[in-house]
Scaffold this motif. Sequence first.
Motif, PDB file in Angstrom:
ATOM      1  N   UNK A  80       0.844  -1.187   0.000  1.00 57.83           N
ATOM      2  CA  UNK A  80       0.000   0.000   0.000  1.00 57.83           C
ATOM      3  C   UNK A  80       0.886   1.245   0.000  1.00 57.83           C
ATOM      4  N   UNK A  82       0.253   5.282   0.704  1.00 59.38           N
ATOM      5  CA  UNK A  82      -0.773   6.190   1.206  1.00 59.38           C
ATOM      6  C   UNK A  82      -0.562   7.586   0.633  1.00 59.38           C
ATOM      7  N   UNK A  84      -0.171  10.377   2.368  1.00 55.89           N
ATOM      8  CA  UNK A  84       1.008  10.869   3.072  1.00 55.89           C
ATOM      9  C   UNK A  84       2.052   9.765   2.962  1.00 55.89           C
ATOM     10  N   UNK A  86       3.952   8.538   4.969  1.00 54.15           N
ATOM     11  CA  UNK A  86       3.864   7.678   6.133  1.00 54.15           C
ATOM     12  C   UNK A  86       5.184   6.976   6.438  1.00 54.15           C
ATOM     13  N   UNK A  87       6.230   7.765   6.502  1.00 52.48           N
ATOM     14  CA  UNK A  87       7.524   7.235   6.922  1.00 52.48           C
ATOM     15  C   UNK A  87       7.621   7.384   8.430  1.00 52.48           C
ATOM     16  N   UNK A  88       8.262   6.410   9.077  1.00 48.87           N
ATOM     17  CA  UNK A  88       8.457   6.517  10.514  1.00 48.87           C
ATOM     18  C   UNK A  88       9.528   7.575  10.770  1.00 48.87           C
ATOM     19  N   UNK A  89       9.185   8.664  11.461  1.00 45.59           N
ATOM     20  CA  UNK A  89      10.150   9.767  11.587  1.00 45.59           C
ATOM     21  C   UNK A  89      11.389   9.376  12.393  1.00 45.59           C
ATOM     22  N   UNK A  90      11.271   8.316  13.206  1.00 43.68           N
ATOM     23  CA  UNK A  90      12.398   7.941  14.068  1.00 43.68           C
ATOM     24  C   UNK A  90      13.276   6.867  13.423  1.00 43.68           C
ATOM     25  N   UNK A  91      13.007   6.545  12.177  1.00 45.56           N
ATOM     26  CA  UNK A  91      13.857   5.582  11.489  1.00 45.56           C
ATOM     27  C   UNK A  91      14.477   6.282  10.291  1.00 45.56           C
ATOM     28  N   UNK A  95      16.093   2.300   6.835  1.00 44.75           N
ATOM     29  CA  UNK A  95      15.339   1.455   7.761  1.00 44.75           C
ATOM     30  C   UNK A  95      13.846   1.522   7.489  1.00 44.75           C
ATOM     31  N   UNK A  98      13.270  -0.863   4.751  1.00 49.24           N
ATOM     32  CA  UNK A  98      13.448  -2.261   5.159  1.00 49.24           C
ATOM     33  C   UNK A  98      12.364  -2.740   6.118  1.00 49.24           C
ATOM     34  N   UNK A  99      11.469  -1.832   6.502  1.00 49.27           N
ATOM     35  CA  UNK A  99      10.443  -2.191   7.479  1.00 49.27           C
ATOM     36  C   UNK A  99       9.626  -3.394   6.981  1.00 49.27           C
ATOM     37  N   UNK A 126      17.274  11.391   7.773  1.00 48.99           N
ATOM     38  CA  UNK A 126      16.013  11.267   8.494  1.00 48.99           C
ATOM     39  C   UNK A 126      14.884  11.686   7.558  1.00 48.99           C
ATOM     40  N   UNK A 128      12.373  13.593   7.897  1.00 45.26           N
ATOM     41  CA  UNK A 128      11.985  15.008   7.867  1.00 45.26           C
ATOM     42  C   UNK A 128      13.064  15.910   7.271  1.00 45.26           C
ATOM     43  N   UNK A 142       9.664   1.541  -0.550  1.00 42.35           N
ATOM     44  CA  UNK A 142       9.245   0.619   0.500  1.00 42.35           C
ATOM     45  C   UNK A 142       8.146  -0.314  -0.003  1.00 42.35           C
TER      46      UNK A 142
END
Lengths: 245, 278
Positions: A80, A82, A84, A86-91, A95, A98-99, A126, A128, A142
């Motif tokens: 999927x 989206x 946005x 929708x990336x994890x800001x802390x990875x 990474x 690779x999620x 990062x 952001x 991804x």
Amino acid sequence: MATHHGGLTATRTVRVQGLLRRFGERAVLDGFDLEIGAGEFVALLGRSGSGKSTLLRALAGLDGDVQGSGLVDVPENSSVVFQDARLLPWQRVLDNVLLGLRGPDAPQRGLAALAEVGLAGRERAWPNELSGGEQQRVALARALVSEPELLLADEPFGALDALTRLRMHGLLRELCARHRPTVLLVTHDVDEAITLADRVLLLDAGRIAVDVAIDLPAPRSHRQSQFLAYRETLLRALGVDPTEA
Amino acid sequence: MTATTLTRPRPAATVPAGRPRRRLKPGRPIPFGGAVGPLLLLAVWAAGSAAGWLDPRTLSAPWTVVTTAGDLIADGRLQDNLAISAQRAGLGLVIGTVIGTVLALLAGLSRWGEAILDGPIQIKRAIPALALIPLLVLWFGIGEQMKVITITLGVFVPVYIHTHNGLRTIDTRYVELGESLRLRRTDFIRRIVLPGALPGFLLGMRFAVVGAWLSLVVVEQINSTSGIGYMMELAREYGQTDVIIVGLVLYGLLGLLSDGAVRLAQRRALSWRRTMAD
Ligand SMILES: Nc1ncnc2c1ncn2[C@@H]1O[C@H](COP(=O)(O)OP(=O)(O)O)[C@@H](O)[C@H]1O
Ligand SMILES: [Mg+2]
């Protein structure tokens, strides 16, 4: 929820039959049927609130808490994208790609996927620190790194500026030519649908109101009279006067 | 003004276009800004003592406190008491942090966990640590056990509250992302839940370290025969203001140092965040 997820046949990637999805009293999809062939690129148009996202979420199996019933037959291996990124800001970027990816060659595959979307060298950034277009390219990497049979995208370019959107169209076409996934692209942009898709569906009042195959040679553009004819048909079906759009 | 300066063209790039925009961020961080306030306080204290406004029986002069600290170090009392206090606080902090985190995960990841745990912990939060001490003394005596348990009780609550809040406020869009990628539960917790709750956890830790030292003061000033609190309590009986102040300064330093350590960890672990303070 009485939705049945079954196996799939060789030539058909998606089969939906008698799909019902309701929010409270209001049925957004009712008796909805859809079949998508393997490798087909389908664009789904529809007015805002017509239920495009509802359908896509049903296909993605993300609507466990929504009332409904019907048969949804999609490949296990689907991705999927989206609206946005929708990336994890802390990875970091790599990474994020690779999620959920497993196997000893995962890092190599992730790097290759990033290179494919033109982000080689940004793997340690990062999210952001990236522009909106770059973030959405990471999201594409991804989604495609797991080599999905089905790619579900919900207005993936809706938040991008016009110029970036055009470049993303080129990228998506390239990636799809290489990986050959079946694609269902939700969009509200008629031009985007005609430019990218083999087939355009128009969702209205919970049903498919228009289902046209787009038979146009590349490169597709407004200069093709057939392009304008498709455009006029679809805009009329959306209730827009084509001379004003 | 001479003719040459008049004919010299003005460099257009350096001319600001209109008024400069009002900055809403607080501006550039002051180097060692955190030390400014305490140093000012110290200066006022020193000036007061030197000028004779402060009676040494009320508040000893800074230099008296320094010599007293030197004496206490020379005869080993300071180190011994400090070691015991640090051990109590550290033990309580570690146990309390683990308990608080585990409970927050249980309550945050399961509805049943939340239903069972959250209520009692909120009730515990409403009861001051001091009020529990009589009961704890009855149950565990006045030994080390009671002291460490009191500190643990003071620590686990803020860790739980803030970690749990961090967990609950993780954006559901990320949960949906995990579902769409078919993440295994362990990967989901490792990659989404724990990092998502980390800002909350670290905030909880800042309250927890301060709370650990606070609880320590309380338990060491009642029924204790060792520790900084005991040293101060003894000094009170002999009217040694300077020793009391050494103890106070020590508590303050320990609190500041441990808070600084957590803040450093915060800065390291949350480097992906861009906030107003950066
Ligand atoms: N979680 C929800 N709760 C209640 N109503 C919803 C929810 N999600 C969507 N709807 C309603 O269902 C209709 C279709 O929404 P959606 O599928 O998001 O439309 P689209 O993507 O075509 O703009 C809208 O009228 C919307 O208000
Ligand atoms: Mg939508």
